[in-house]
Scaffold this motif. Structure first.
Motif, PDB file in Angstrom:
ATOM      1  N   PHE A  94      19.876  -0.485  50.679  1.00 36.91           N
ATOM      2  CA  PHE A  94      21.245  -0.818  51.081  1.00 36.91           C
ATOM      3  C   PHE A  94      22.189   0.377  50.981  1.00 36.91           C
ATOM      4  O   PHE A  94      23.394   0.233  51.055  1.00 36.91           O
ATOM      5  CB  PHE A  94      21.754  -1.994  50.223  1.00 36.91           C
ATOM      6  CG  PHE A  94      20.941  -3.232  50.462  1.00 36.91           C
ATOM      7  CD1 PHE A  94      21.313  -4.113  51.476  1.00 36.91           C
ATOM      8  CD2 PHE A  94      19.782  -3.482  49.744  1.00 36.91           C
ATOM      9  CE1 PHE A  94      20.536  -5.231  51.724  1.00 36.91           C
ATOM     10  CE2 PHE A  94      19.003  -4.598  50.009  1.00 36.91           C
ATOM     11  CZ  PHE A  94      19.373  -5.481  50.997  1.00 36.91           C
ATOM     12  N   ASP A  95      21.599   1.561  50.808  1.00 35.18           N
ATOM     13  CA  ASP A  95      22.432   2.765  50.724  1.00 35.18           C
ATOM     14  C   ASP A  95      21.865   3.819  51.680  1.00 35.18           C
ATOM     15  O   ASP A  95      20.939   4.560  51.346  1.00 35.18           O
ATOM     16  CB  ASP A  95      22.421   3.282  49.277  1.00 35.18           C
ATOM     17  CG  ASP A  95      23.329   4.484  49.123  1.00 35.18           C
ATOM     18  OD1 ASP A  95      23.767   5.044  50.152  1.00 35.18           O
ATOM     19  OD2 ASP A  95      23.588   4.871  47.970  1.00 35.18           O
ATOM     20  N   ALA A 126      22.011  -9.583  54.234  1.00 33.63           N
ATOM     21  CA  ALA A 126      21.289  -8.630  53.372  1.00 33.63           C
ATOM     22  C   ALA A 126      19.854  -8.465  53.875  1.00 33.63           C
ATOM     23  O   ALA A 126      19.334  -7.346  53.926  1.00 33.63           O
ATOM     24  CB  ALA A 126      21.291  -9.137  51.941  1.00 33.63           C
ATOM     25  N   SER A 127      19.234  -9.573  54.310  1.00 33.34           N
ATOM     26  CA  SER A 127      17.864  -9.479  54.823  1.00 33.34           C
ATOM     27  C   SER A 127      17.819  -8.566  56.046  1.00 33.34           C
ATOM     28  O   SER A 127      16.903  -7.744  56.206  1.00 33.34           O
ATOM     29  CB  SER A 127      17.356 -10.864  55.221  1.00 33.34           C
ATOM     30  OG  SER A 127      17.476 -11.750  54.146  1.00 33.34           O
ATOM     31  N   PHE A 163      21.965  -4.796  45.058  1.00 28.52           N
ATOM     32  CA  PHE A 163      22.645  -3.509  44.928  1.00 28.52           C
ATOM     33  C   PHE A 163      22.149  -2.746  43.703  1.00 28.52           C
ATOM     34  O   PHE A 163      22.591  -1.643  43.423  1.00 28.52           O
ATOM     35  CB  PHE A 163      24.167  -3.721  44.825  1.00 28.52           C
ATOM     36  CG  PHE A 163      24.823  -3.878  46.180  1.00 28.52           C
ATOM     37  CD1 PHE A 163      24.045  -3.957  47.338  1.00 28.52           C
ATOM     38  CD2 PHE A 163      26.205  -3.937  46.299  1.00 28.52           C
ATOM     39  CE1 PHE A 163      24.650  -4.108  48.589  1.00 28.52           C
ATOM     40  CE2 PHE A 163      26.803  -4.078  47.546  1.00 28.52           C
ATOM     41  CZ  PHE A 163      26.030  -4.182  48.692  1.00 28.52           C
ATOM     42  N   HIS A 164      21.200  -3.357  42.990  1.00 28.31           N
ATOM     43  CA  HIS A 164      20.632  -2.688  41.821  1.00 28.31           C
ATOM     44  C   HIS A 164      19.248  -2.167  42.151  1.00 28.31           C
ATOM     45  O   HIS A 164      18.602  -2.666  43.078  1.00 28.31           O
ATOM     46  CB  HIS A 164      20.558  -3.695  40.659  1.00 28.31           C
ATOM     47  CG  HIS A 164      21.909  -4.199  40.231  1.00 28.31           C
ATOM     48  ND1 HIS A 164      22.727  -3.508  39.374  1.00 28.31           N
ATOM     49  CD2 HIS A 164      22.595  -5.324  40.579  1.00 28.31           C
ATOM     50  CE1 HIS A 164      23.861  -4.175  39.210  1.00 28.31           C
ATOM     51  NE2 HIS A 164      23.811  -5.292  39.944  1.00 28.31           N
ATOM     52  N   PRO A 165      18.811  -1.162  41.387  1.00 25.32           N
ATOM     53  CA  PRO A 165      17.444  -0.674  41.599  1.00 25.32           C
ATOM     54  C   PRO A 165      16.460  -1.803  41.353  1.00 25.32           C
ATOM     55  O   PRO A 165      16.763  -2.696  40.537  1.00 25.32           O
ATOM     56  CB  PRO A 165      17.282   0.437  40.566  1.00 25.32           C
ATOM     57  CG  PRO A 165      18.659   0.798  40.112  1.00 25.32           C
ATOM     58  CD  PRO A 165      19.526  -0.396  40.344  1.00 25.32           C
ATOM     59  N   PRO A 166      15.321  -1.807  41.995  1.00 26.08           N
ATOM     60  CA  PRO A 166      14.897  -0.775  42.942  1.00 26.08           C
ATOM     61  C   PRO A 166      15.355  -1.034  44.378  1.00 26.08           C
ATOM     62  O   PRO A 166      15.143  -0.216  45.245  1.00 26.08           O
ATOM     63  CB  PRO A 166      13.380  -0.905  42.848  1.00 26.08           C
ATOM     64  CG  PRO A 166      13.146  -2.356  42.630  1.00 26.08           C
ATOM     65  CD  PRO A 166      14.296  -2.833  41.784  1.00 26.08           C
ATOM     66  N   TRP A 167      15.998  -2.246  44.575  1.00 24.48           N
ATOM     67  CA  TRP A 167      16.283  -2.617  45.989  1.00 24.48           C
ATOM     68  C   TRP A 167      17.463  -1.845  46.574  1.00 24.48           C
ATOM     69  O   TRP A 167      17.613  -1.767  47.781  1.00 24.48           O
ATOM     70  CB  TRP A 167      16.570  -4.128  46.085  1.00 24.48           C
ATOM     71  CG  TRP A 167      15.464  -4.941  45.467  1.00 24.48           C
ATOM     72  CD1 TRP A 167      14.245  -5.160  45.986  1.00 24.48           C
ATOM     73  CD2 TRP A 167      15.517  -5.599  44.218  1.00 24.48           C
ATOM     74  NE1 TRP A 167      13.485  -5.926  45.161  1.00 24.48           N
ATOM     75  CE2 TRP A 167      14.231  -6.221  44.039  1.00 24.48           C
ATOM     76  CE3 TRP A 167      16.465  -5.743  43.187  1.00 24.48           C
ATOM     77  CZ2 TRP A 167      13.907  -6.964  42.895  1.00 24.48           C
ATOM     78  CZ3 TRP A 167      16.120  -6.500  42.069  1.00 24.48           C
ATOM     79  CH2 TRP A 167      14.859  -7.085  41.915  1.00 24.48           C
ATOM     80  N   ASN A 168      18.308  -1.263  45.683  1.00 18.81           N
ATOM     81  CA  ASN A 168      19.542  -0.621  46.186  1.00 18.81           C
ATOM     82  C   ASN A 168      19.247   0.437  47.246  1.00 18.81           C
ATOM     83  O   ASN A 168      20.075   0.701  48.113  1.00 18.81           O
ATOM     84  CB  ASN A 168      20.344  -0.026  45.038  1.00 18.81           C
ATOM     85  CG  ASN A 168      19.566   1.047  44.292  1.00 18.81           C
ATOM     86  OD1 ASN A 168      18.329   1.040  44.315  1.00 18.81           O
ATOM     87  ND2 ASN A 168      20.263   1.948  43.666  1.00 18.81           N
ATOM     88  N   ILE A 169      18.044   0.991  47.182  1.00 15.30           N
ATOM     89  CA  ILE A 169      17.722   2.059  48.149  1.00 15.30           C
ATOM     90  C   ILE A 169      17.778   1.549  49.591  1.00 15.30           C
ATOM     91  O   ILE A 169      18.130   2.279  50.510  1.00 15.30           O
ATOM     92  CB  ILE A 169      16.344   2.650  47.831  1.00 15.30           C
ATOM     93  CG1 ILE A 169      16.121   3.869  48.720  1.00 15.30           C
ATOM     94  CG2 ILE A 169      15.213   1.666  48.060  1.00 15.30           C
ATOM     95  CD1 ILE A 169      15.169   4.829  48.161  1.00 15.30           C
TER      96      ILE A 169
END
Lengths: 198, 231, 198
Positions: free
Chosen positions: B19-20, B55-56, B11-17
Motif C-alpha cells: 500500500f506504499d 484495499a483488495s 498499513f502495518h508490516p508486512p502488508w504495508n509494502i
C-alpha cells in the motif's frame, strides 16, 4: 572568417557554411590521413570543436548521400578522413603512384595485427621464411615495431598503424576491431577472389 | 489524524509494502513474497470480518506491479550474452589486411626539382673530366690493416677532419683528388688517409672514382655528406 | 546513357552507369594525375572511347553541380583529371607533409629530366652507383621509363612526371622550360643563399 551577415540575410550564412565544408573537404583530400578537429579548425578559422565537428559531419553525410567511390569517415577519436571505399581498392590500386604493399606483406601484417603481441619466430613459422622480408618492409614503413624480450623478438603494430586504419589505441579494443575488419574482408573476399587474380 | 492503532491492519508490516508505492519502487522485487502477502492479507480480512474491496484492489494492483518488475528483470537476464569472438584455430592465418587507399598531396614542387638539378649538375661537372670506369667504386676496408687499433679508436675524428678538407676543396670549386689531398705527406700518412677515405666511402660520405689507365682517384661528396650538410 | 523510357527496365542499366562513373572517380582519385581514355577504359572494362568520354564527362558535370573544393577537368588531349580547385590549394597546402621523393632520388630524377634521353650509364657516372637504386624507385613510381637501344639502356621521364610538375609533354619544350626556371632559381638563389645558411 565569416563576416557578420548584414541585415540578417540567411544566404551569406549558408554560403559561409558551404565554403567551410568545402575547405574541410580540401583539407582531407590534400592530407590523405585522418585530421583532428583542431587541425580542421585551423583551416576553417574556428575554435569551436562542436561547430567544426558539425561541419565535418555535414560533409560526411553529403558523401553518404552521393554514394560514390569516396567516403568521409569519423574515427573514434573525433578525427575525420577522406578515402576510397574498400570495394573499389582492388580495381584501381595499380594506378596509385606510391608503390603499395603487395598481398604477401599485407597477409603478414594481418597476421601480426591479429596475433599481437606475437614473437617473430611464430610469425615466421606461420607465414614462411619470406616473412623476414615482409617484417623488414613493415618495420620500415612504421606499421609494426619490434622489441626484444630476453631471447625473443616481439612484434606488434604501431600507433601509426592504428591511425592509418582509424583504430583505437587501446590494444584490447583494437584487436576486436581488427577481428571485425578481417572477418569482413574474408566474407567479401569470397566474391572478389576471381577478380583479384587478374 | 488517526492514532497508529486505529489505522487499518494492512498499513502495518508486512502488508504495508503493498500500500506504499514509493516503498515498492525502492525495494528489490525478489525480496517480496507475493503469495504469502496476498494469502495472509485475505486471511487477516476474514479473521477481522472486514471485507475492504478498495484495499483488495490496491493490493492486486501492487502485486501486478511487482510481477511486472520481476518479469522485466528476468527478460533482462535472458538477453543472450554477446557471443565470445570465435576462437580461431592456432594455425589460422587471417586474410591480407587491405590498406585504405588515400590520395595524398606531396610537398615536392618544381622548385625543389630544379634545386635538386642544380646539385646534380654540380656533381656532374666534377666527373666530366674523365671517362669513369663503369660503376666502379671502392669496396670498404676488410679489416686487414695491422697495428691500427689506436688509430681506429680515433677514426671518427679523423674521418671528420678529412671530410672537412675534401669539402673545402670542393667548395673552392676545385676538383678533389687523392693526390691533391695527400700532397706533401709522408708515405705512412698517405696510407692512413687512404684508409680513412675508404671508410668515408663505405659510409657514403664520399664517392671515389678512377678513370681507366690512370692512378688518380677522384673524390666527390656522397649522399650522406650532402644530406648531412643540408640539415 | 539510356533514354528515359520509364516503362522499360531502366534500373539495372542506370546502376551500371552509376557504378562505372564511380569507378572513374576512384581511378582519378587514386592516380592524382590526368588519365587518358584508354586507362579509364581498362578500369571500367570498356573500349569505346566515345562511351568512356561520355561517362567521364558525366562525372565532370556532377562535380560542377556539387560545386565543392574538387573539380574534374577534361584536358586538351582528352585526358581527365580530378584535382583541388586553385582557390583552395593555397589554404590547405600546408597539410601536405611528405615529399614525393627524398633528396637523392629527386636529384637523379632532375638529372634525367634535364639530360634526357640519357643512357643509364651516364646517369650512374654522374650521380654515383647509388643511383641504381634511385632509378629502380623512379621506374616503380612511374616517373621515368627505360628502353633498350642495342647495349644501352636509355632513360627518359614519363608523362606522369610532366603532369606532376606541370611541364610540357614535348621533351624539347620541357627541357627549355626546365632551363628557364633553373636560370630563374639561380638568380634568385644568389640573393636567398645567405638567408638560408643562417
Amino acid at each position: 572568417m565569416g563576416k557578420p551577415d548584414k541585415e540578417g540575410n540567411e544566404e551569406p550564412k549558408e554560403d559561409d557554411v558551404k565554403r567551410k565544408i568545402s575547405l574541410i573537404e580540401a583539407a582531407l583530400y590534400v592530407a590523405g590521413r585522418p585530421l583532428d578537429l583542431k587541425t580542421l579548425g585551423s583551416i576553417i578559422g574556428s575554435r569551436s570543436k562542436r561547430k567544426i565537428r558539425e561541419l565535418a559531419r555535414m560533409l560526411m553525410k553529403e558523401y553518404q548521400k552521393r554514394n560514390s567511390s569516396l567516403e568521409v569517415l569519423e574515427l573514434e577519436d573525433q578525427r575525420f578522413v577522406l578515402q576510397l571505399k574498400a570495394d573499389y581498392a582492388s580495381k584501381v590500386r595499380r594506378l596509385a603512384v606510391k608503390p603499395l604493399l603487395t598481398d604477401g606483406p599485407l597477409r603478414t601484417l594481418a597476421y601480426i595485427a591479429y596475433r599481437q603481441p606475437v614473437s617473430q619466430k611464430q610469425v615466421i613459422s606461420a607465414r614462411g621464411t619470406h616473412a623476414y622480408k615482409h617484417i623488414k618492409q613493415l618495420l620500415e614503413m612504421g606499421l609494426i615495431e619490434r622489441k626484444r624480450f630476453g631471447r625473443n623478438k616481439i612484434l606488434r603494430t604501431t600507433e601509426y598503424f592504428a591511425d592509418y586504419f582509424g583504430l583505437s589505441h587501446n590494444p584490447a579494443v583494437m584487436k576486436k576491431q581488427i577481428a571485425r575488419i578481417l572477418s569482413n574482408i574474408k566474407n567479401k573476399g569470397k566474391n572478389d577472389k576471381t577478380e583479384k587474380k587478374e | 489524524m488517526k492514532p497508529e492503532s486505529e489505522r487499518p491492519f494492512y498499513f502495518h508490516p508486512p502488508w504495508n509494502i503493498l500500500f506504499d508505492p514509493q516503498m515498492l519502487e525502492k525495494i528489490d522485487p525478489w525480496k517480496i513474497n507475493l503469495s504469502f502477502l496476498l494469502l495472509s492479507f485475505l486471511e487477516e480480512m476474514e479473521k477481522r470480518s472486514v471485507i475492504d474491496f478498495r484495499a483488495s484492489g490496491i493490493a492486486l494492483d501492487s502485486s501486478a506491479t511487482v510481477y511486472l518488475m520481476k518479469s522485466k528483470l528476468l527478460l533482462k537476464l535472458e538477453e543472450p550474452p554477446s557471443p565470445p569472438p570465435p576462437k580461431p584455430s592456432p594455425d589460422y592465418v587471417p586474410p591480407p589486411l587491405i590498406l585504405p587507399l588515400r590520395y595524398e598531396l606531396t610537398t615536392t614542387t618544381i622548385q625543389n626539382l630544379l634545386e635538386a638539378l642544380e646539385d646534380a649538375l654540380k656533381t656532374e661537372k666534377i666527373f666530366r673530366i674523365r671517362t669513369p670506369q663503369r660503376g666502379e667504386s671502392f669496396s670498404p676496408p676488410q679489416g686487414v690493416i695491422p697495428q691500427v687499433s689506436i688509430y681506429l679508436m680515433e677514426m671518427e675524428e679523423q674521418m671528420r677532419i678529412l671530410l672537412q678538407k675534401i669539402r673545402s676543396i670542393i667548395r673552392r670549386g676545385e676538383i678533389a683528388t687523392f693526390s691533391r689531398l695527400v700532397k706533401g705527406m709522408k708515405k705512412i700518412e698517405q696510407v692512413r688517409d687512404f684508409i680513412i677515405l675508404l671508410f668515408l666511402a663505405h659510409r657514403k660520405k664520399v664517392s671515389l672514382w678512377q678513370s681507366e689507365g690512370s692512378d688518380e682517384i677522384y673524390i666527390t661528396l656522397g649522399e650522406g655528406a650532402i644530406d648531412g650538410e643540408a640539415r
